[in-house]
Structure formats: structure tokens, C-alpha cells
Design a protein around this motif. Structure first.
Motif, short mmCIF file in Angstrom:
data_model
loop_
_atom_site.label_atom_id
_atom_site.label_comp_id
_atom_site.label_asym_id
_atom_site.label_seq_id
_atom_site.Cartn_x
_atom_site.Cartn_y
_atom_site.Cartn_z
N GLY A 61 0.81 -1.21 0.00
CA GLY A 61 0.00 0.00 0.00
C GLY A 61 0.84 1.26 0.00
O GLY A 61 0.45 2.26 0.58
N GLY A 62 2.02 1.20 -0.60
CA GLY A 62 2.89 2.35 -0.67
C GLY A 62 3.75 2.56 0.56
O GLY A 62 4.54 3.49 0.63
N ILE A 63 3.61 1.69 1.56
CA ILE A 63 4.40 1.80 2.78
C ILE A 63 5.49 0.73 2.77
O ILE A 63 5.19 -0.45 2.63
N PRO A 64 6.76 1.15 2.90
CA PRO A 64 7.84 0.16 2.87
C PRO A 64 7.91 -0.64 4.18
O PRO A 64 7.62 -0.13 5.26
N SER A 65 8.25 -1.89 4.03
CA SER A 65 8.44 -2.77 5.17
C SER A 65 9.81 -3.43 5.02
O SER A 65 10.12 -3.98 3.97
N VAL A 66 10.63 -3.33 6.05
CA VAL A 66 11.99 -3.88 6.01
C VAL A 66 12.04 -5.07 6.94
O VAL A 66 11.64 -4.99 8.10
N THR A 67 12.53 -6.21 6.42
CA THR A 67 12.68 -7.40 7.26
C THR A 67 14.14 -7.85 7.23
O THR A 67 14.83 -7.69 6.23
N PHE A 68 14.56 -8.39 8.35
CA PHE A 68 15.93 -8.88 8.51
C PHE A 68 15.88 -10.39 8.58
O PHE A 68 15.20 -10.96 9.44
N ASN A 69 16.60 -11.07 7.69
CA ASN A 69 16.63 -12.53 7.64
C ASN A 69 17.86 -13.02 8.41
O ASN A 69 18.97 -13.01 7.90
N ARG A 70 17.65 -13.45 9.65
CA ARG A 70 18.74 -13.88 10.53
C ARG A 70 19.48 -15.10 9.98
O ARG A 70 20.70 -15.17 10.02
N ASP A 71 18.72 -16.06 9.43
CA ASP A 71 19.35 -17.27 8.87
C ASP A 71 20.27 -16.92 7.70
O ASP A 71 21.38 -17.45 7.58
N ARG A 72 19.80 -16.04 6.83
CA ARG A 72 20.61 -15.63 5.68
C ARG A 72 21.85 -14.86 6.14
O ARG A 72 22.94 -15.02 5.59
N ALA A 73 21.69 -14.04 7.19
CA ALA A 73 22.82 -13.28 7.72
C ALA A 73 23.89 -14.23 8.26
O ALA A 73 25.08 -14.02 8.05
N GLN A 74 23.46 -15.30 8.94
CA GLN A 74 24.43 -16.27 9.46
C GLN A 74 25.12 -17.00 8.32
O GLN A 74 26.33 -17.23 8.37
N ALA A 75 24.38 -17.35 7.27
CA ALA A 75 24.97 -18.03 6.12
C ALA A 75 25.99 -17.13 5.42
O ALA A 75 27.09 -17.57 5.07
N VAL A 76 25.63 -15.87 5.23
CA VAL A 76 26.55 -14.92 4.59
C VAL A 76 27.79 -14.73 5.46
O VAL A 76 28.91 -14.68 4.96
#
Length: 100
Positions: A61-76
Motif C-alpha cells: 500500500g505504498g508503505i515500505p516494510s523492512v525485514t531482517f533474515n537472521r538465517d541468511r545473515a548467518q549463512a553470509v
């Protein structure tokens, strides 16, 4: 006369972007992000985190939502650690005259 003091230093463009980007974050995080070096790191780090999938930005709806992927962060993090170890080993081998 009581008035608003003017800052002796003006904010750079990157610091202004960091100020807007960290609006909802705690004050200590904002202070670090708005420092000269912090704002530059932020501008480099955010696109990298988005490209690697650690941070995901979606719009509803035009509002940004930011999510943090902890599993992906650990893999990176593991991948970067492994790459750093391989690079360090190559440097050691290149500087070791007995290796050849």
C-alpha cells in the motif's frame, strides 16, 4: 536571547540520508549512523545487505516494510569467514619463501 544554536559543522549529504534512514531506530544507532564514517558505511552496507538477501524491502500500500533474515545473515557470515580464511592462506603462501 534564547535561540536555537546553529551547528558549526554542516551535515554532509550522506549524513542527511543516514538521518532519514534511521528515523525509527534508537538514539545510539542514529548517532553512529549520522557520523561521517558511519553514514558512509551505512550507504555501502545497506545495498550489499539487500543484494545478499539479508535485508528485504517490500511495499504494501505504498508503505515500505523492512525485514531482517537472521538465517541468511548467518549463512553470509559463514561464507565471508571462509573466504577470509582462504585469502589469508593465499597471502601466507605468497609471503612464505619456503612454500615454493
Amino acid at each position: 536571547m534564547a535561540g536555537k544554536k546553529k551547528s558549526s559543522k554542516s551535515m554532509s549529504y550522506t549524513q542527511r540520508i543516514a538521518q532519514v534512514a534511521t528515523v525509527g531506530m534508537p538514539a545510539p544507532v542514529q548517532q553512529v549512523a549520522m557520523s561521517k564514517i558511519g553514514s558512509r558505511i551505512l550507504l555501502l552496507l545497506i545495498p550489499i545487505l539487500i543484494a545478499t538477501g539479508v535485508i528485504t524491502v517490500s511495499f504494501s500500500g505504498g508503505i515500505p516494510s523492512v525485514t531482517f533474515n537472521r538465517d541468511r545473515a548467518q549463512a553470509v557470515g559463514r561464507e565471508l569467514g571462509a573466504d577470509a580464511m582462504r585469502a589469508a592462506e593465499r597471502v601466507r603462501q605468497a609471503n612464505d619463501p619456503t612454500y615454493r
